[in-house]
Design a protein around this motif. Structure first.
Motif, PDB file in Angstrom:
ATOM      1  N   CYS A 192       0.842  -1.213   0.000  1.00  0.00           N
ATOM      2  CA  CYS A 192       0.000   0.000   0.000  1.00  0.00           C
ATOM      3  C   CYS A 192       0.868   1.250   0.000  1.00  0.00           C
ATOM      4  N   ARG A 193       1.924   1.247   0.806  1.00  0.00           N
ATOM      5  CA  ARG A 193       2.825   2.411   0.851  1.00  0.00           C
ATOM      6  C   ARG A 193       3.493   2.637  -0.505  1.00  0.00           C
ATOM      7  N   GLN A 194       3.927   1.550  -1.131  1.00  0.00           N
ATOM      8  CA  GLN A 194       4.595   1.675  -2.429  1.00  0.00           C
ATOM      9  C   GLN A 194       3.643   2.225  -3.483  1.00  0.00           C
ATOM     10  N   VAL A 195       2.426   1.732  -3.517  1.00  0.00           N
ATOM     11  CA  VAL A 195       1.457   2.205  -4.501  1.00  0.00           C
ATOM     12  C   VAL A 195       1.129   3.677  -4.254  1.00  0.00           C
ATOM     13  N   LEU A 196       0.950   4.054  -2.994  1.00  0.00           N
ATOM     14  CA  LEU A 196       0.661   5.449  -2.668  1.00  0.00           C
ATOM     15  C   LEU A 196       1.809   6.352  -3.127  1.00  0.00           C
ATOM     16  N   ARG A 197       3.039   5.976  -2.812  1.00  0.00           N
ATOM     17  CA  ARG A 197       4.189   6.785  -3.227  1.00  0.00           C
ATOM     18  C   ARG A 197       4.306   6.845  -4.747  1.00  0.00           C
ATOM     19  N   MET A 198       4.023   5.733  -5.428  1.00  0.00           N
ATOM     20  CA  MET A 198       4.079   5.719  -6.886  1.00  0.00           C
ATOM     21  C   MET A 198       3.022   6.645  -7.481  1.00  0.00           C
ATOM     22  N   ALA A 199       1.825   6.630  -6.910  1.00  0.00           N
ATOM     23  CA  ALA A 199       0.757   7.507  -7.404  1.00  0.00           C
ATOM     24  C   ALA A 199       1.119   8.966  -7.194  1.00  0.00           C
ATOM     25  N   LEU A 200       1.654   9.304  -6.033  1.00  0.00           N
ATOM     26  CA  LEU A 200       2.056  10.685  -5.771  1.00  0.00           C
ATOM     27  C   LEU A 200       3.172  11.114  -6.725  1.00  0.00           C
TER      28      LEU A 200
ATOM     29  N   THR B   9       5.289   6.263   5.959  1.00  0.00           N
ATOM     30  CA  THR B   9       6.207   5.205   6.381  1.00  0.00           C
ATOM     31  C   THR B   9       5.723   4.486   7.631  1.00  0.00           C
ATOM     32  N   HIS B  10       5.182   5.220   8.579  1.00  0.00           N
ATOM     33  CA  HIS B  10       4.831   4.632   9.870  1.00  0.00           C
ATOM     34  C   HIS B  10       3.374   4.192   9.964  1.00  0.00           C
ATOM     35  N   CYS B  11       2.581   4.427   8.932  1.00  0.00           N
ATOM     36  CA  CYS B  11       1.181   4.019   8.972  1.00  0.00           C
ATOM     37  C   CYS B  11       1.082   2.499   8.840  1.00  0.00           C
ATOM     38  N   ALA B  12       0.389   1.876   9.772  1.00  0.00           N
ATOM     39  CA  ALA B  12       0.208   0.428   9.762  1.00  0.00           C
ATOM     40  C   ALA B  12      -1.243   0.044   9.480  1.00  0.00           C
ATOM     41  N   ASP B  13      -2.009   0.981   8.976  1.00  0.00           N
ATOM     42  CA  ASP B  13      -3.432   0.749   8.714  1.00  0.00           C
ATOM     43  C   ASP B  13      -3.675   0.754   7.203  1.00  0.00           C
ATOM     44  N   PRO B  14      -3.886  -0.424   6.597  1.00  0.00           N
ATOM     45  CA  PRO B  14      -4.082  -0.459   5.151  1.00  0.00           C
ATOM     46  C   PRO B  14      -5.309   0.322   4.687  1.00  0.00           C
ATOM     47  N   GLU B  15      -6.318   0.429   5.533  1.00  0.00           N
ATOM     48  CA  GLU B  15      -7.500   1.219   5.161  1.00  0.00           C
ATOM     49  C   GLU B  15      -7.148   2.699   5.060  1.00  0.00           C
ATOM     50  N   GLN B  16      -6.325   3.192   5.981  1.00  0.00           N
ATOM     51  CA  GLN B  16      -5.898   4.593   5.932  1.00  0.00           C
ATOM     52  C   GLN B  16      -5.025   4.839   4.708  1.00  0.00           C
ATOM     53  N   LEU B  17      -4.091   3.929   4.448  1.00  0.00           N
ATOM     54  CA  LEU B  17      -3.227   4.060   3.276  1.00  0.00           C
ATOM     55  C   LEU B  17      -4.055   4.068   1.990  1.00  0.00           C
ATOM     56  N   THR B  18      -5.060   3.206   1.930  1.00  0.00           N
ATOM     57  CA  THR B  18      -5.934   3.147   0.755  1.00  0.00           C
ATOM     58  C   THR B  18      -6.730   4.436   0.610  1.00  0.00           C
ATOM     59  N   GLN B  19      -7.216   4.981   1.713  1.00  0.00           N
ATOM     60  CA  GLN B  19      -7.969   6.235   1.647  1.00  0.00           C
ATOM     61  C   GLN B  19      -7.088   7.373   1.159  1.00  0.00           C
ATOM     62  N   TRP B  20      -5.859   7.437   1.656  1.00  0.00           N
ATOM     63  CA  TRP B  20      -4.929   8.459   1.172  1.00  0.00           C
ATOM     64  C   TRP B  20      -4.709   8.304  -0.327  1.00  0.00           C
ATOM     65  N   LEU B  21      -4.570   7.058  -0.785  1.00  0.00           N
ATOM     66  CA  LEU B  21      -4.353   6.803  -2.208  1.00  0.00           C
ATOM     67  C   LEU B  21      -5.541   7.288  -3.035  1.00  0.00           C
ATOM     68  N   VAL B  22      -6.733   6.916  -2.627  1.00  0.00           N
ATOM     69  CA  VAL B  22      -7.945   7.327  -3.349  1.00  0.00           C
ATOM     70  C   VAL B  22      -8.043   8.847  -3.386  1.00  0.00           C
ATOM     71  N   ASP B  23      -7.827   9.481  -2.250  1.00  0.00           N
ATOM     72  CA  ASP B  23      -7.903  10.946  -2.189  1.00  0.00           C
ATOM     73  C   ASP B  23      -6.851  11.593  -3.091  1.00  0.00           C
ATOM     74  N   ALA B  24      -5.645  11.036  -3.103  1.00  0.00           N
ATOM     75  CA  ALA B  24      -4.567  11.614  -3.901  1.00  0.00           C
ATOM     76  C   ALA B  24      -4.837  11.471  -5.397  1.00  0.00           C
ATOM     77  N   ILE B  25      -5.325  10.310  -5.826  1.00  0.00           N
ATOM     78  CA  ILE B  25      -5.508  10.116  -7.264  1.00  0.00           C
ATOM     79  C   ILE B  25      -6.782  10.764  -7.786  1.00  0.00           C
ATOM     80  N   THR B  26      -7.683  11.133  -6.888  1.00  0.00           N
ATOM     81  CA  THR B  26      -8.895  11.817  -7.346  1.00  0.00           C
ATOM     82  C   THR B  26      -8.735  13.332  -7.335  1.00  0.00           C
ATOM     83  N   GLY B  27      -7.537  13.795  -7.005  1.00  0.00           N
ATOM     84  CA  GLY B  27      -7.238  15.205  -7.163  1.00  0.00           C
ATOM     85  C   GLY B  27      -7.426  16.085  -5.954  1.00  0.00           C
ATOM     86  N   LYS B  28      -7.634  15.500  -4.781  1.00  0.00           N
ATOM     87  CA  LYS B  28      -7.727  16.343  -3.592  1.00  0.00           C
ATOM     88  C   LYS B  28      -6.385  17.009  -3.331  1.00  0.00           C
TER      89      LYS B  28
END
Length: 84
Positions: free
Chosen positions: A33-41, A57-76
């Motif tokens: 999840c961290r790798q995908v988020l960083r790649m998207a950013l 780096t320190h987030c251990a919650d895949p749901e939070q990481l996924t939410q950040w990813l969705v928010d980042a790729i949708t243009g927030k």
């Protein structure tokens, strides 16, 4: 709980074995999840501050990481994506 492919016969040791297996599996999910988020950013040419990078780096919650990813790729805006 899985019981196949376990190298031990004791229930106690089997529980310890699978607890470690599950912990490793969960950490692998978080790493992915961290790798995908960083790649998207990076793909969107969004630079993160050291503070945001540390949060990722320190987030251990895949749901939070996924939410950040969705928010980042949708243009927030980045400030909204990582708002507390």
């Amino acid at each position: 709980m899985r019981t196949d492919n376990c190298p031990v016969n004791s229930d106690y040791l089997r529980n310890i074995y699978f607890a470690g297996y599950n912990e490793g599996y969960n950490e692998s999910i978080n790493i992915g999840c961290r790798q995908v988020l960083r790649m998207a950013l990076s793909t969107k040419q969004i630079e993160t501050s050291p503070e945001i990078d540390a949060r990722i780096t320190h987030c251990a919650d895949p749901e939070q990481l996924t939410q950040w990813l969705v928010d980042a790729i949708t243009g927030k805006p980045l400030e909204e994506v990582f708002a507390d």
